[in-house]
Design a protein around this motif. Sequence first.
Motif, mmCIF file in Angstrom:
data_model
loop_
_atom_site.group_PDB
_atom_site.id
_atom_site.type_symbol
_atom_site.label_atom_id
_atom_site.label_comp_id
_atom_site.label_asym_id
_atom_site.label_seq_id
_atom_site.Cartn_x
_atom_site.Cartn_y
_atom_site.Cartn_z
ATOM 1 N N TYR A 325 0.835 -1.202 0.000
ATOM 2 C CA TYR A 325 0.000 0.000 0.000
ATOM 3 C C TYR A 325 0.870 1.252 0.000
ATOM 4 C CZ TYR A 325 -3.555 3.273 1.818
ATOM 5 O OH TYR A 325 -4.409 4.337 2.013
ATOM 6 N N GLN A 340 -0.168 -4.084 3.854
ATOM 7 C CA GLN A 340 -1.503 -3.859 4.415
ATOM 8 C C GLN A 340 -2.318 -5.147 4.322
ATOM 9 O OE1 GLN A 340 -4.716 -1.751 2.272
ATOM 10 N NE2 GLN A 340 -4.505 -0.125 3.803
ATOM 11 N N VAL A 350 -8.119 -2.571 9.106
ATOM 12 C CA VAL A 350 -6.921 -3.022 8.396
ATOM 13 C C VAL A 350 -5.746 -3.105 9.363
ATOM 14 C CG1 VAL A 350 -7.599 -2.178 6.122
ATOM 15 C CG2 VAL A 350 -6.363 -0.659 7.661
ATOM 16 N N TYR A 352 -1.462 -3.025 9.480
ATOM 17 C CA TYR A 352 -0.225 -2.696 8.762
ATOM 18 C C TYR A 352 0.910 -3.469 9.420
ATOM 19 C CZ TYR A 352 -3.044 1.022 6.772
ATOM 20 O OH TYR A 352 -4.034 1.709 6.120
ATOM 21 N N VAL A 416 0.454 7.223 6.022
ATOM 22 C CA VAL A 416 -0.271 5.984 5.709
ATOM 23 C C VAL A 416 -1.779 6.219 5.631
ATOM 24 C CG1 VAL A 416 -0.807 3.647 6.523
ATOM 25 C CG2 VAL A 416 1.535 4.503 6.651
#
Length: 546
Positions: A325, A340, A350, A352, A416
Motif C-alpha cells: 500500500y 496492508q 486493516v 499494517y 499511511v
Amino acid sequence: MELTCWCLLLLSCLQSLSANNDFFTSIGQMTDLLYTEKDLVTSLKDYIRAEENKLERVKRWADKLDSLTATATQDPEGFLGHPVNAFKLMKRLNTEWGDLESLVLSDTTDGFISNLTIQRQYFPTEEDQTGAAKALLRLQDTYKLDANTISTGNLPGVKHKSLMTVEDCYELGKIAYSDVDYYHTELWMAQALKQLDEGEESTIDKVTVLDYLSYAIYQQGEIERALEYTKRLLELDPDHQRAKGNVKYFEFQLEKQKKSAEEETEQQKERGKRETPEKKKKKKKKLSKKTFSLIPERKKYEMLCRGEGIRMTPRRESRLFCRYYDNNRNPKLVLAPIKQQDEWDQPYIVRYLDIISDAEIEKVKQLAKPRLRRATISNPVTGVLETASYRISKSAWLTGYEDPAIEKINQRIEDVTGLEVDTAEELQVANYGVGGQYEPHFDFGRKDEPDAFKELGTGNRIATWLFYMSDVTAGGATVFPDVGASVWPKKGTAVFWYNLFASGEGDYSTRHAACPVLVGNKWVSNKWIHERGQEWRRPCGLNETE
C-alpha cells in the motif's frame, strides 16, 4: 560507608516508584518490584551471614571452654595451682565473658531493617493485592479456567510455572467472600480443601476452610451440600458452636423445602388437569423465545476473547486481501510501500505489518515508563476523568516535540492514513497489568455526550490507530462484540479503523474491547485522530452511513 551508598542508590531508584501506585495495573512497572525484592533478599542474606558468623564465634568459645572446664573440674586445686591458669580464670570472668556478652547482644539486624524500612514505603498496598486477586478471578471467568488449572500453573504458553499454596487459594477465597462473591468463594475454598486433603502442609486448617465453604454454598441456595460440608466440619471439631447451629438451621430449611415442593407438586397436578393442550402449547412457545434470545454483550465479549467468535463465510473471507500500500502514491511510500492486510470488512479494519521497528518500540517504552499512571475514563455524566475497574492498565502521553522518534511515528501515521495528525491527540502508550483489560467501549463521543472532547476544540474522534508493541502469549485480543471480530496482538503491527462515517455520524459497530491478558505483557500505543483538519482529506458523505 558501602551500606550508606547502597541505601542512597536504592532510595533514588525507588523514588520513581513513589509517584506511582496501583502496581497491579501495569506489568511493566511491576518488573521494578522484582528488582526491589531481589535487593531485599541480598540484604537478608547479608544479615543471615552476619548472624551465622556471630554464632560460629560463640560456638568456638563454648567448645573451647567446655574442654577447658571439663579438664579443670577433674582436679580444681591442682589446675589452679598453676599461676597462669589462675590468671586466665580471672581474666576470662572479668573481661572475656563480658566481651562474649557484648557479642551475643550485638545487633546485626541494623542493615537489613534499615533497607526494609526504606523499601516498605514503596511496597504494593492492600489495594494492589486485592486488585491482583480480582484479576485472577476475572481471568478464570473470561477464559473458563477451573481453579485447579490456575493453582497448578497450567496456563497456555507459560515459561515460569508457579504453583499456588493452600494459603494462596484461601486468600483468593477470602477476597471473593469480602466482595460478597460466593461463587468464587466456593471455587477457591474448595481448591484449598482439595490441596489439604491431598496432604499439603499449611497453617490454614480444614475447619476454617470448611466454615467458609459451607456458608458460600448455602448463600448460593444449595442447602443440602452446605449441610454435608458442615457435618464434615463437626467431625473435625465437634465443639464448633456456629456449625452446630448451622446444622439445625440447614435441616430445618431442608424440611421446609421438602414440604413446599410437595405442595407445589400437588398444585401442578391440579393445574395440569385444568389446562388444555392448547394452553400448554402456548406456554412452551413463550419459553422458547427466551431460549433463543440474543446473546448478551458480556458473553459475546468473553467468547471472542477465547477465540470462539463468529466465523466469516467463505464468500466474505474471499473479499479480504493483503497488498502493498502506498496511499495513492504518497512520495514517502512509493519506493517503500507498506504491507496492508484486511482484518474485517464491516467495520473496515486493516492491519499494517512491520510498521514500527523494535528500536522505535524500545524508545517509546523508555520514554513512557517513568510517566505511566493509572488509565482513566471520562465519566459520561460529569465528564470528570476517573479510574474504573473495567480498565486495568497504565498509560502515558508522548508529544512529538519531546523526541524525534515520536515526531517520526506521528508523520508515518499521517502518510499511511492520509489524515491530518496535527489536530490528533498525543500518542498514548499503555501497558496492561495483571489480567489487564478494557471492557467494551466507544472511542468516539456519542450524541448523548455533547461535551466530549469539547476542551480540545478539534471535534470528535474520526479514527483510531493502534500499535501493538509486544506479542502476548495468551489473551489480550482487541475484539468488536457487535460484529464478532477479533484482532490478535502482533508486535510491530498496527490496526486502523474509522470511528465515524464520512457524514460525521458515529459508527456504532466499532464498539470494541481489550481482552484480559492471560499470560504475557501487553504494550500498545494509539493515536486518536480528530475531525478538524480532515475537511479536504476525507470529504463529508451525502448520507448518514456513507
